[in-house]
Design a protein around this motif. Structure first.
Motif, PDB file in Angstrom:
ATOM      1  N   LEU A 115       0.813  -1.213   0.000  1.00 60.72           N
ATOM      2  CA  LEU A 115       0.000   0.000   0.000  1.00 60.72           C
ATOM      3  C   LEU A 115       0.849   1.268   0.000  1.00 60.72           C
ATOM      4  O   LEU A 115       0.356   2.338  -0.374  1.00 60.72           O
ATOM      5  N   GLY A 116       2.081   1.162   0.430  1.00 59.01           N
ATOM      6  CA  GLY A 116       2.946   2.332   0.458  1.00 59.01           C
ATOM      7  C   GLY A 116       4.318   1.985   0.970  1.00 59.01           C
ATOM      8  O   GLY A 116       4.551   0.890   1.496  1.00 59.01           O
ATOM      9  N   SER A 117       5.250   2.915   0.798  1.00 58.52           N
ATOM     10  CA  SER A 117       6.613   2.718   1.282  1.00 58.52           C
ATOM     11  C   SER A 117       7.196   4.061   1.690  1.00 58.52           C
ATOM     12  O   SER A 117       6.681   5.123   1.327  1.00 58.52           O
ATOM     13  N   TYR A 118       8.277   3.994   2.436  1.00 56.15           N
ATOM     14  CA  TYR A 118       8.947   5.208   2.901  1.00 56.15           C
ATOM     15  C   TYR A 118      10.447   4.945   2.989  1.00 56.15           C
ATOM     16  O   TYR A 118      10.880   3.941   3.565  1.00 56.15           O
ATOM     17  N   ARG A 119      11.228   5.866   2.414  1.00 58.59           N
ATOM     18  CA  ARG A 119      12.686   5.805   2.512  1.00 58.59           C
ATOM     19  C   ARG A 119      13.153   6.755   3.610  1.00 58.59           C
ATOM     20  O   ARG A 119      12.741   7.916   3.647  1.00 58.59           O
ATOM     21  N   LYS A 120      14.010   6.258   4.481  1.00 60.06           N
ATOM     22  CA  LYS A 120      14.475   7.044   5.625  1.00 60.06           C
ATOM     23  C   LYS A 120      15.050   8.382   5.174  1.00 60.06           C
ATOM     24  O   LYS A 120      15.900   8.443   4.284  1.00 60.06           O
ATOM     25  N   LYS A 121      14.574   9.435   5.815  1.00 56.25           N
ATOM     26  CA  LYS A 121      14.985  10.786   5.448  1.00 56.25           C
ATOM     27  C   LYS A 121      16.127  11.294   6.320  1.00 56.25           C
ATOM     28  O   LYS A 121      17.129  11.795   5.817  1.00 56.25           O
ATOM     29  N   GLU A 140       4.222  11.258   3.490  1.00 61.26           N
ATOM     30  CA  GLU A 140       2.833  11.065   3.087  1.00 61.26           C
ATOM     31  C   GLU A 140       2.204   9.923   3.873  1.00 61.26           C
ATOM     32  O   GLU A 140       2.820   8.869   4.068  1.00 61.26           O
ATOM     33  N   ALA A 141       0.976  10.134   4.297  1.00 57.95           N
ATOM     34  CA  ALA A 141       0.210   9.083   4.968  1.00 57.95           C
ATOM     35  C   ALA A 141      -0.475   8.207   3.928  1.00 57.95           C
ATOM     36  O   ALA A 141      -0.676   8.609   2.783  1.00 57.95           O
ATOM     37  N   ILE A 142      -0.825   6.982   4.339  1.00 56.19           N
ATOM     38  CA  ILE A 142      -1.484   6.043   3.425  1.00 56.19           C
ATOM     39  C   ILE A 142      -2.702   5.437   4.121  1.00 56.19           C
ATOM     40  O   ILE A 142      -2.737   5.293   5.340  1.00 56.19           O
ATOM     41  N   ASP A 143      -3.689   5.103   3.328  1.00 52.48           N
ATOM     42  CA  ASP A 143      -4.877   4.429   3.845  1.00 52.48           C
ATOM     43  C   ASP A 143      -4.617   2.933   3.914  1.00 52.48           C
ATOM     44  O   ASP A 143      -4.151   2.326   2.939  1.00 52.48           O
TER      45      ASP A 143
END
Length: 289
Positions: A115-121, A140-143
């Motif tokens: 549903l989504g992913s995030y790369r460490k900032k 960004e948030a994800i449902d």
């Protein structure tokens, strides 16, 4: 969204470069969480290979990321459980043909879809020679089946701005896979307080819940007390940690009462304030502009 969500934090002693052993441990614990009715299972940062970037095998194992991500997708579909498989180190070829390594968290739904992913900032100082930040990419948030979720990774916890951007995008729960140890404090800091990093985590996690009217699922690695903190926990505003692990290995399944978010928001009106046109701060998040 149902006010009660059943979630699992999973922590164990991650073995350096033992990717198959670590993966087997993760799958075993996810199965335990599902058997206990968990809707979501979260693993620690670096859960497959540990943090040994100077060993060439670490970079080689990063090239196998897609295989393990697919395995977790199959497991999520089989068990009908959502999974955030900690973080997975991914190897990419950059625009100048250089090799880049991203520290990535995925949210896998209970039907196996990503549903989504995030790369460490926010890259911790010793990581910077080895990892690439997500830079200017938005938080960004994800449902998801458990509600609207944001993901951060480890040192991101130290930046209130990251939470604000996720909250502005509607996140109710922030998931934070972590590999945080006592030795992240300098010898000078440890001289003044040997439990400095445990204090950092205990105070900051609860503070972020209150100041953002959000829930937090924080999952850390564990092991011998002299080298690891553990402290995986689920926390909410009003009550703080609902369940908090020590340095033991295993699974902690807990009910997360999201009704407390409404109580906190009615009390503090944080989301109401940051959503106003007259919001005071000049660094306003792009999602509010």
């Amino acid at each position: 969204m149902a006010p009660i969500r059943r979630v699992a934090t999973i922590q164990w002693h991650i073995k350096d470069l033992a990717i198959e052993e670590n993966h087997e441990a993760a799958c075993k614990y996810i199965r335990q969480a599902a058997a206990d009715g968990a809707e979501l299972a979260v693993l620690p940062e670096y859960h497959l290979s540990g943090w040994v970037p100077n060993d060439p095998r670490w970079a080689e194992q990063a090239g196998e990321a897609a295989k393990y991500r697919a395995n977790y997708q199959s497991l999520a579909k089989e068990l009908k459980i959502c999974i955030v498989p900690g973080t997975i180190i991914e190897k990419h070829v950059g625009p100048d043909e250089d090799t880049l390594f991203y520290n990535t968290a995925y949210f896998i739904s209970n039907d196996g879809t990503i549903l989504g992913s995030y790369r460490k900032k926010n890259i911790w100082h010793p990581e910077r020679p080895h990892l690439t930040s997500s830079g200017e990419e938005r938080h960004e948030a994800i449902d998801t089946p458990i509600g609207r979720v944001g993901m951060l990774i480890c040192w991101d916890l130290a930046f209130p701005e990251a939470f604000r951007e996720l909250i502005a995008d509607g996140a109710d729960i922030v998931i934070i896979p972590t590999f945080w140890t006592p030795h992240d404090a300098s010898p000078e800091a440890l001289h003044h307080n040997p439990d400095s990093e445990a204090l950092f985590l205990a105070s900051t996690i609860t503070s972020r819940c209150f100041e953002n009217t959000c829930g937090i699922i924080f999952v850390n690695a564990t092991g011998p007390k002299e080298n690891f903190l553990g402290m995986s926990q689920v926390a909410l505003p009003i009550v703080g940690p609902v369940a908090k692990m020590g340095t033991e290995e295993g699974v902690c399944v807990v009910n997360m009462d999201l009704g407390l978010l409404d109580i906190a928001e009615k009390n503090y009106k944080v989301r109401q304030d940051i959503g106003k046109e007259g919001w005071h701060y000049l660094y306003r998040h792009s999602s509010l502009q």
